[in-house]
Design a protein around this motif. Structure first.
Motif, PDB file in Angstrom:
ATOM      1  N   LEU A   1      52.652  93.491  17.778  1.00  0.00           N
ATOM      2  CA  LEU A   1      51.830  93.750  16.595  1.00  0.00           C
ATOM      3  C   LEU A   1      51.951  92.584  15.602  1.00  0.00           C
ATOM      4  N   ALA A   2      53.180  92.098  15.432  1.00  0.00           N
ATOM      5  CA  ALA A   2      53.414  90.959  14.519  1.00  0.00           C
ATOM      6  C   ALA A   2      52.596  89.761  14.973  1.00  0.00           C
ATOM      7  N   GLN A   3      52.553  89.550  16.280  1.00  0.00           N
ATOM      8  CA  GLN A   3      51.785  88.452  16.869  1.00  0.00           C
ATOM      9  C   GLN A   3      50.313  88.546  16.467  1.00  0.00           C
TER      10      GLN A   3
ATOM     11  N   ILE B   1      42.175  93.885  16.476  1.00  0.00           N
ATOM     12  CA  ILE B   1      41.801  94.686  17.629  1.00  0.00           C
ATOM     13  C   ILE B   1      43.100  95.133  18.282  1.00  0.00           C
ATOM     14  N   LEU B   2      43.366  96.425  18.264  1.00  0.00           N
ATOM     15  CA  LEU B   2      44.650  96.915  18.747  1.00  0.00           C
ATOM     16  C   LEU B   2      44.426  97.890  19.897  1.00  0.00           C
ATOM     17  N   ASP B   3      44.888  97.499  21.071  1.00  0.00           N
ATOM     18  CA  ASP B   3      44.704  98.341  22.254  1.00  0.00           C
ATOM     19  C   ASP B   3      45.947  99.221  22.408  1.00  0.00           C
ATOM     20  N   GLU B   4      45.806 100.468  22.104  1.00  0.00           N
ATOM     21  CA  GLU B   4      46.902 101.435  22.191  1.00  0.00           C
ATOM     22  C   GLU B   4      48.141 100.950  21.435  1.00  0.00           C
ATOM     23  N   PRO B   5      48.022 100.811  20.114  1.00  0.00           N
ATOM     24  CA  PRO B   5      49.127 100.211  19.360  1.00  0.00           C
ATOM     25  C   PRO B   5      50.398 101.049  19.312  1.00  0.00           C
ATOM     26  N   THR B   6      50.303 102.343  19.522  1.00  0.00           N
ATOM     27  CA  THR B   6      51.509 103.165  19.355  1.00  0.00           C
ATOM     28  C   THR B   6      52.113 103.607  20.681  1.00  0.00           C
ATOM     29  N   ILE B   7      51.601 103.045  21.778  1.00  0.00           N
ATOM     30  CA  ILE B   7      52.105 103.466  23.083  1.00  0.00           C
ATOM     31  C   ILE B   7      53.581 103.056  23.219  1.00  0.00           C
ATOM     32  N   GLY B   8      54.391 103.946  23.747  1.00  0.00           N
ATOM     33  CA  GLY B   8      55.790 103.624  24.001  1.00  0.00           C
ATOM     34  C   GLY B   8      56.696 103.684  22.785  1.00  0.00           C
ATOM     35  N   LEU B   9      56.180 104.126  21.654  1.00  0.00           N
ATOM     36  CA  LEU B   9      57.019 104.195  20.460  1.00  0.00           C
ATOM     37  C   LEU B   9      57.540 105.616  20.269  1.00  0.00           C
ATOM     38  N   ASP B  10      58.670 105.732  19.582  1.00  0.00           N
ATOM     39  CA  ASP B  10      59.153 107.078  19.286  1.00  0.00           C
ATOM     40  C   ASP B  10      58.430 107.595  18.039  1.00  0.00           C
ATOM     41  N   PRO B  11      58.517 108.911  17.780  1.00  0.00           N
ATOM     42  CA  PRO B  11      57.710 109.498  16.704  1.00  0.00           C
ATOM     43  C   PRO B  11      57.867 108.797  15.353  1.00  0.00           C
ATOM     44  N   LYS B  12      59.080 108.361  15.047  1.00  0.00           N
ATOM     45  CA  LYS B  12      59.286 107.707  13.752  1.00  0.00           C
ATOM     46  C   LYS B  12      58.551 106.371  13.724  1.00  0.00           C
ATOM     47  N   GLN B  13      58.651 105.628  14.833  1.00  0.00           N
ATOM     48  CA  GLN B  13      57.983 104.331  14.892  1.00  0.00           C
ATOM     49  C   GLN B  13      56.468 104.500  14.882  1.00  0.00           C
ATOM     50  N   ILE B  14      55.990 105.555  15.581  1.00  0.00           N
ATOM     51  CA  ILE B  14      54.552 105.827  15.589  1.00  0.00           C
ATOM     52  C   ILE B  14      54.077 106.019  14.156  1.00  0.00           C
ATOM     53  N   HIS B  15      54.853 106.796  13.399  1.00  0.00           N
ATOM     54  CA  HIS B  15      54.499 107.035  12.008  1.00  0.00           C
ATOM     55  C   HIS B  15      54.445 105.713  11.232  1.00  0.00           C
ATOM     56  N   GLU B  16      55.436 104.867  11.446  1.00  0.00           N
ATOM     57  CA  GLU B  16      55.489 103.575  10.740  1.00  0.00           C
ATOM     58  C   GLU B  16      54.274 102.710  11.066  1.00  0.00           C
ATOM     59  N   VAL B  17      53.953 102.664  12.367  1.00  0.00           N
ATOM     60  CA  VAL B  17      52.818 101.824  12.765  1.00  0.00           C
ATOM     61  C   VAL B  17      51.521 102.361  12.176  1.00  0.00           C
ATOM     62  N   ARG B  18      51.365 103.685  12.184  1.00  0.00           N
ATOM     63  CA  ARG B  18      50.155 104.272  11.593  1.00  0.00           C
ATOM     64  C   ARG B  18      50.058 103.951  10.112  1.00  0.00           C
ATOM     65  N   GLU B  19      51.191 104.026   9.427  1.00  0.00           N
ATOM     66  CA  GLU B  19      51.182 103.701   7.996  1.00  0.00           C
ATOM     67  C   GLU B  19      50.798 102.242   7.793  1.00  0.00           C
ATOM     68  N   LEU B  20      51.336 101.386   8.661  1.00  0.00           N
ATOM     69  CA  LEU B  20      51.029  99.958   8.570  1.00  0.00           C
ATOM     70  C   LEU B  20      49.530  99.734   8.755  1.00  0.00           C
TER      71      LEU B  20
ATOM     72  N   SER C   1      42.294 101.513  19.921  1.00  0.00           N
ATOM     73  CA  SER C   1      41.960 102.449  20.987  1.00  0.00           C
ATOM     74  C   SER C   1      43.161 103.328  21.236  1.00  0.00           C
ATOM     75  N   THR C   2      42.889 104.489  21.721  1.00  0.00           N
ATOM     76  CA  THR C   2      43.978 105.411  21.992  1.00  0.00           C
ATOM     77  C   THR C   2      43.456 106.530  22.874  1.00  0.00           C
ATOM     78  N   HIS C   3      44.379 107.179  23.583  1.00  0.00           N
ATOM     79  CA  HIS C   3      43.945 108.452  24.131  1.00  0.00           C
ATOM     80  C   HIS C   3      44.754 109.582  23.521  1.00  0.00           C
ATOM     81  N   ILE C   4      45.494 109.231  22.462  1.00  0.00           N
ATOM     82  CA  ILE C   4      46.216 110.274  21.737  1.00  0.00           C
ATOM     83  C   ILE C   4      45.327 110.742  20.594  1.00  0.00           C
TER      84      ILE C   4
END
Lengths: 317, 258
Positions: free
Chosen positions: A143-145, A155-174, A187-190
């Motif tokens: 993501l930093a890249q 353009i973020l292809d499934e940005p929260t894949i593989g993250l734990d719930p806390k990290q998912i929350h952080e990325v969404r806030e970001l 994109s997401t399928h969640i």
């Protein structure tokens, strides 16, 4: 900011996307929703200029992707499905390389790298070798890249894949923080992800757009009615009659019975909140109101419904 | 240009942060040492023999340092043939396997910059490899006085020859995601270009000429003899350019296929 017209991509044996058109406003967060293989990644790869389209045009900030690929790529930060990491490098070394190939001026290099590390919350691992990082950290380095050189479009292809719930929350806030100053396509399928972060949703299935709208409107569109559950202590038939007489109510059904109380499903007119009217009717009749709950359809239901309708149309035709 | 430099720097770092650089360097230095010693003692023996003959038949001049350097540098060309696929195998195949190719092809870089960066990175590593042979060669200068002209032209020949093989290896690494396969195919392709004049042995005169011309090692002979012929320089440069052009087309088709 992004205008996609009639986009089609054919591979040798199959058509990945067909006749896709949409527009993304500046500062908007647009969600791509669809099952695996629906064409989300292909669409994103075409927008970023990774691969050319078979037909159709993509304009980013006025530049056509195929004609001015470098101008377009300068304006886009892209996080592919698998973060493109040189795992033998340190986080710092990797981001410095990315900054160099993205043309960050030499005197800004250190500041820019420090800024994106701060943004993605990876400053504490800057000296570590990427291969040794956890999946969550790797995703955030990816993501930093994408944030290097502060491109106006992400353009973020499934940005929260593989993250734990806390990290998912952080990325969404970001992502939410980035909106406004940036245009974001993710994109997401969640499904909850789209509901929580996106201003608009494009649902795609088998390479075609099935629906485009705000998450809220999509719900209205598919649902057809507001659905409310009430649990009342009182004689079933009388309750049904009284509830039916309440303005805005279209249909009442008894769905369950337990210990002298009954559970009813009430369908009301679309976009009309009938909950207070229902409550008043019940209380004024002297019955006990045990529970009153609006049951909204989740995006999950909507998604399944839309993609199924598509299927039926095809087999029907 | 800065973009190209960034890619060269990253590739070189990648060589030295994996075992590849150290293994290739070690093996190459080891083999070149052994061959230098073997060639040295062979030439010394020939020298003794001719000295004895000279006593009977009168003195015959013999350029011993020249013979050693010629023998050594042409042996190096064969060893390099085995080493260069190791340098080029991962250039594109690893990017494809790890998905980092998506970063390179969506960064504000032209395909040409990416290809040049990788080509020059492998070229720089090849130059390092070539420079290690200066150690045995310096022995000749310590204990004798070889003519520097043929040695310099031999090095120029080896450089041009190496770059053309690197370009071929670079092209082949765009074709697969597996660097072992890239190495094996590159090796095979280079072997064919090497042995093509052996096949020419029994062929018709015109065919024979063409096949001999295509042989990648035959153009090196004149360089080691101290002859700078434009035709040989053009042969290596055009082979390099053709391979780089094929690489360019292959990267382009990589985009189309996705």
């Amino acid at each position: 900011m992004i205008t996609v017209e009639n986009l089609t991509k054919r591979y040798a044996t199959k058509t990945a996307i067909e006749g896709m058109s949409f527009h993304v406003e500046k500062g908007e967060i647009l969600g791509f929703l669809g099952p695996n293989g629906a064409g989300k990644t292909t669409t994103m790869r075409i927008i970023t200029g990774y691969m050319p389209a078979s037909a159709g045009t993509v304009r980013v900030d006025g530049y056509e992707v195929f004609e001015n690929p470098i101008d377009v790529r300068r304006r886009i930060g892209y996080l592919p499905e698998n973060p493109p990491l040189y795992v033998e490098m340190t986080v710092m070394g990797y981001l410095r390389f990315v900054a160099k190939i993205k043309g960050v001026p030499k005197q800004n290099l250190n500041n820019e790298v420090a800024r994106v590390m701060e943004r993605a919350n990876i400053t504490d691992v800057q000296e570590r070798i990427i291969a040794k990082l956890s999946k969550g950290y790797k995703q955030r380095v990816g993501l930093a890249q994408a944030l290097v050189n502060d491109p106006p479009v992400l353009i973020l292809d499934e940005p929260t894949i593989g993250l734990d719930p806390k990290q998912i929350h952080e990325v969404r806030e970001l992502i939410k923080e980035l909106a406004g100053s940036h245009t974001v396509v993710l994109s997401t399928h969640i499904l909850p992800e789209v509901e929580q972060t996106c201003h608009r949703v494009i649902i795609i299935d088998k390479g075609r757009i099935v629906a485009v709208d705000t998450p809220q409107n999509l719900r209205f569109q598919v649902q057809g009615a507001e659905r409310i559950f009430v649990e009342v202590r009182g004689p079933a038939s009388e309750v049904i009659a009284k509830l039916r007489a309440t303005p805005g109510v279209m249909e009442v059904r008894k769905v369950a019975e337990n210990d002298g109380s009954n559970r009813f499903q009430v369908e009301g007119e679309l976009r009309r909140d009938i909950r207070s009217d229902l409550a008043r009717t019940i209380v004024q009749s002297g019955w006990g109101l045990l529970e009153l709950q609006a049951a909204s359809m989740s995006l999950e239901d909507i998604f399944l419904k839309l993609t199924r309708e598509e299927e039926e149309e095809k087999t029907g035709a | 240009m800065r973009n190209v430099l960034a890619i060269i720097e990253r590739e070189l770092r990648a060589y030295f942060s994996s075992p590849i650089a150290y293994v290739v360097l070690t093996i190459f230095v080891f083999l070149s040492g052994i061959f230098f010693r073997t060639i040295l003692s062979q030439v010394m023996q020939m020298g003794l023999v001719s000295q004895m003959q000279a006593q009977q038949l009168g003195p015959r001049p013999m350029d011993m340092p020249g013979m050693i350097s010629r023998g050594f540098l042409s042996t190096m060309s064969v060893i390099l043939l085995f080493m260069i696929p190791m340098i080029t195998m991962g250039l594109f195949s690893e990017e494809k396997r790890r998905g980092t190719i998506e970063l390179l092809l969506t960064a504000p870089l032209t395909d040409l910059q990416v290809i040049l960066g990788k080509f020059l990175a492998a070229g720089s590593f090849f130059v390092i490899l070539l420079l290690t042979t200066c150690v045995p060669m310096s022995v000749l200068y310590l204990y004798g006085s070889p003519a520097s002209g043929p040695i310099l032209t031999a090095y120029l020949g080896l450089l041009l020859y190496g770059l053309s093989i690197i370009a071929i290896g670079l092209f082949i690494s765009t074709l697969t995601e597996n660097q072992i396969i890239a190495a094996v195919i590159s090796f095979g392709a280079i072997m064919v270009l090497w042995l093509v004049d052996v096949m020419a042995g029994s062929a018709e005169s015109t065919t024979k000429e063409v096949l001999t011309y295509l042989s990648i090692l035959s153009h090196l002979d004149d360089f080691t003899k101290g002859v700078l012929a434009t035709s040989h320089i053009i042969f290596y440069l055009s082979l390099t350019l053709v391979a780089l052009f094929l690489t360019y087309r292959s990267v382009d088709s990589l985009r189309w296929r996705g």
